[in-house]
Design an enzyme around this catalytic site. Structure first.
Site, PDB file in Angstrom:
ATOM      1  N   ASP A 251       1.070  -1.433   0.204  1.00 50.61           N
ATOM      2  CA  ASP A 251      -0.041   0.313  -0.157  1.00 50.61           C
ATOM      3  C   ASP A 251       0.825   1.074   0.029  1.00 50.61           C
ATOM      4  OD1 ASP A 251       0.789   0.153   2.816  1.00 50.61           O
ATOM      5  OD2 ASP A 251      -0.922  -1.304   3.057  1.00 50.61           O
ATOM      6  N   LYS A 273      -3.724   2.642   0.098  1.00 50.00           N
ATOM      7  CA  LYS A 273      -5.034   2.923   0.562  1.00 50.00           C
ATOM      8  C   LYS A 273      -4.720   4.657   0.757  1.00 50.00           C
ATOM      9  CE  LYS A 273      -6.295  -0.685   3.639  1.00 50.00           C
ATOM     10  NZ  LYS A 273      -6.034  -1.025   4.739  1.00 50.00           N
ATOM     11  N   MET A 386      -2.477   8.757  12.024  1.00 53.21           N
ATOM     12  CA  MET A 386      -3.732   9.408  11.189  1.00 53.21           C
ATOM     13  C   MET A 386      -4.465  10.585  11.683  1.00 53.21           C
ATOM     14  SD  MET A 386      -5.280   5.605  10.397  1.00 53.21           S
ATOM     15  CE  MET A 386      -4.677   4.893  12.081  1.00 53.21           C
TER      16      MET A 386
HETATM   17  N1  SAH Z   1       1.028   0.070  10.809  1.00 57.14           N
HETATM   18  C1  SAH Z   1       1.606   1.560  10.643  1.00 57.14           C
HETATM   19  C2  SAH Z   1       0.463   2.487  10.949  1.00 57.14           C
HETATM   20  C3  SAH Z   1      -0.632   2.662   9.817  1.00 57.14           C
HETATM   21  S1  SAH Z   1      -1.733   3.891   9.943  1.00 57.14           S
HETATM   22  C4  SAH Z   1       2.736   1.458  11.876  1.00 57.14           C
HETATM   23  O1  SAH Z   1       3.084   0.626  12.656  1.00 57.14           O
HETATM   24  O2  SAH Z   1       3.353   2.705  11.707  1.00 57.14           O
HETATM   25  C5  SAH Z   1      -0.915   4.953   9.152  1.00 57.14           C
HETATM   26  C6  SAH Z   1      -0.428   6.429   9.941  1.00 57.14           C
HETATM   27  O3  SAH Z   1       0.754   5.844  10.341  1.00 57.14           O
HETATM   28  C7  SAH Z   1      -0.335   7.542   9.137  1.00 57.14           C
HETATM   29  O4  SAH Z   1      -1.412   8.369   8.931  1.00 57.14           O
HETATM   30  C8  SAH Z   1       0.791   8.173   9.931  1.00 57.14           C
HETATM   31  O5  SAH Z   1      -0.054   8.828  11.110  1.00 57.14           O
HETATM   32  C9  SAH Z   1       1.514   6.870  10.534  1.00 57.14           C
HETATM   33  N2  SAH Z   1       2.569   6.880   9.687  1.00 57.14           N
HETATM   34  C10 SAH Z   1       3.115   5.775   9.088  1.00 57.14           C
HETATM   35  N3  SAH Z   1       4.244   5.850   8.324  1.00 57.14           N
HETATM   36  C11 SAH Z   1       4.714   7.141   8.797  1.00 57.14           C
HETATM   37  C12 SAH Z   1       5.819   7.938   8.439  1.00 57.14           C
HETATM   38  N4  SAH Z   1       7.044   7.441   7.569  1.00 57.14           N
HETATM   39  N5  SAH Z   1       5.999   9.187   9.032  1.00 57.14           N
HETATM   40  C13 SAH Z   1       5.106   9.689   9.711  1.00 57.14           C
HETATM   41  N6  SAH Z   1       3.915   9.067   9.813  1.00 57.14           N
HETATM   42  C14 SAH Z   1       3.768   7.871   9.563  1.00 57.14           C
END
Ligand code: SAH
Length: 463
Positions: A251, A273, A386
């Protein structure tokens, strides 16, 4: 080739190791690992490494060497630190036609110790023929990282089935294909994840189905956390599975450099997504995983961060379990850990925060139905995933429930990637600061006193 690598059985042998040096203790250590009897010959035995070996029954220390010992020796190491003495030992050993190693002197040695990657019974040995030991070390660390630690167990378990496979499959090519498939496939993965009984059951049933002429469906799914962006933050296991997958569903959170690691002939499917614009609905992702696995493919489901943190990983494996498809889950570095480390904001700190909460800031119908009062606690760090769109609601709700307007807050955009940007402010200033900075998703929000540590730690500011 100046030196031929050979693997010697030293279990009934005796080695003489001259010197009370760190080098001597290292050589004795490795010789003892190979169950070789070792005589440390040195006027003293003060080197801590040597002292530590004294409990081993195969280890002996003597002040001086005797002729009898020379007669019984099969191997000699000179590590006295005195070049004249080492030369004399080398000469004597050569006269007696004994293999001799003089530490750091390949010219005086008839054999050299390689750098060893020990996954017994599987052993890899690396040498630069005494020319550039640092290169050997670099090569060794590369091999260390690419050979899983349980490789030895894999070899031990697989070898138990060697004869059965030989009986069931007559041709050498058929056997080679069988082992290639299993040593790179689910059997190996089960061993690597410590599920040895399941691994043996799998091999037994694979052999049984060969014997009965059945064809088995070997498809499987890997649910892998790809971390927040920087490919160096992948786990070894994630990298190995990325390299062996036939089909990859990814994704939008999975970064470009990570996708480049996928095998060239693998099928890449973007199920990305975008916020509120799901390219492929969750149910269809679940169906795709099931369909490809049933077709016998090794299917990789790559998820940003960790699959079990706001990743809907649970739902995906539920449908796999219902269909009886085998799967593995590989954790990844979650955005909170990655962004925290790369922005200089520790999530906890003895003086400022003793707990941390991961919260989803995803808005439903423009509101966040969250237990706000619970979040307003001293010495606690809040991390909102998010939360970019909901930032005004989040900051206002916290203030409304009693959090000080001056509470520090940071937004980290595209954390751990080369485009990472960080904006810091307070609950009352952050919305306008973020608007002015035009931060882009994905963005993580960190709230609490720990945010101030970024400045204290002199972290360089990117935004
Ligand atoms: N499974 C993922 C989270 C998925 S929800 C994890 O463990 O990180 C998606 C959210 O993760 C995004 O909206 C943001 O808030 C955060 N996120 C994921 N990658 C990021 C990044 N490189 N920098 C900042 N926020 C990030």
């Amino acid at each position: 080739m100046d030196f031929l690598p050979l693997f010697f059985d030293l279990r009934q042998s005796t080695a003489l190791v001259f010197g009370d040096t760190v080098a001597a203790s290292r050589k004795i250590d490795v010789l003892l690992k190979a169950h070789c009897r070792c005589y440390s010959i040195a006027p003293t035995c003060n080197e801590p490494g040597l002292k530590a070996l004294e409990d081993n029954d195969l280890f002996h220390h003597l002040d001086v060497v005797t002729d009898e010992l020379w007669d019984n020796a099969q191997l000699v190491v000179a590590a006295s630190g005195d070049s004249t003495l080492d030369e004399q030992i080398s000469e004597k050993a050569k006269l007696r036609k004994l293999p001799i190693n003089v530490v750091n002197r390949a010219d005086l040695s008839s054999f050299i110790f390689p750098s060893i990657i020990d996954r017994s019974p599987l052993i890899a040995a690396v040498s630069s023929s005494g020319e550039l030991p640092i290169l050997t070390r670099l090569m060794r660390s590369r091999l260390e990282s690419s050979i899983p630690h349980a490789f030895g167990r894999l070899a031990t378990i697989a070898s138990k089935y060697r004869d059965q496979v030989k009986t069931s499959l007559k041709g050498i090519n058929a056997r080679r294909r069988f082992w290639e498939k299993h040593l790179e496939g689910q059997f190996a993965d089960l061993v690597f994840s410590g599920r040895e009984k399941d691994a043996e059951d799998l091999l037994t049933s694979a052999i049984a189905s060969i014997n009965s002429g059945e064809i088995t469906n070997d498809g499987e799914v890997y649910l892998v956390g790809a971390g927040p962006g920087d490919p160096d933050l992948l786990t070894f296991k994630a990298l190995r599975l990325i390299r062996q997958a036939d089909v990859v569903l990814y994704d939008r959170l999975v970064s470009e450099p990570i996708l480049k690691l996928v095998r060239q002939d693998a099928e890449l499917i973007n199920v990305g997504k975008e916020r509120a614009n799901h390219l492929v609905p969750q149910e269809s992702i679940n169906d795709l995983l099931v369909r490809h696995a049933k077709a016998g493919k090794r299917v990789l489901r790559l998820k940003g961060g960790d699959p079990f943190i706001f990743g809907r990983g649970g739902e995906e494996i539920e449908s796999l379990a219902e269909e009886g498809i085998s799967f593995q889950v590989v954790p990844g570095i979650t955005a909170a850990s990655g962004c925290s480390a790369y922005s200089g904001i520790p999530l906890t700190h003895r003086d400022y925060s003793q707990s941390v909460r991961f919260i989803t800031g995803h808005l439903k119908n423009n509101s966040c139905d969250l237990p706000w009062a619970e979040f307003v606690q001293p010495n606690q760090t809040l991390v909102f995933y998010m939360g970019l769109i909901g930032l005004p609601v989040i900051s206002q709700s916290l203030i409304k429930h009693g959090m000080a307007e001056s509470t520090p807050i940071a937004l980290i955009s595209k954390g751990t990637t080369r485009e990472q940007r960080v904006v810091t402010g307070t609950l009352s200033t952050i919305v306008s600061l973020v608007e002015a900075a035009k931060l882009q998703a994905p963005t993580l929000i960190i709230i609490g006193e720990v945010v101030n540590l970024r400045e204290k730690l002199n972290w360089k500011s990117e935004a």
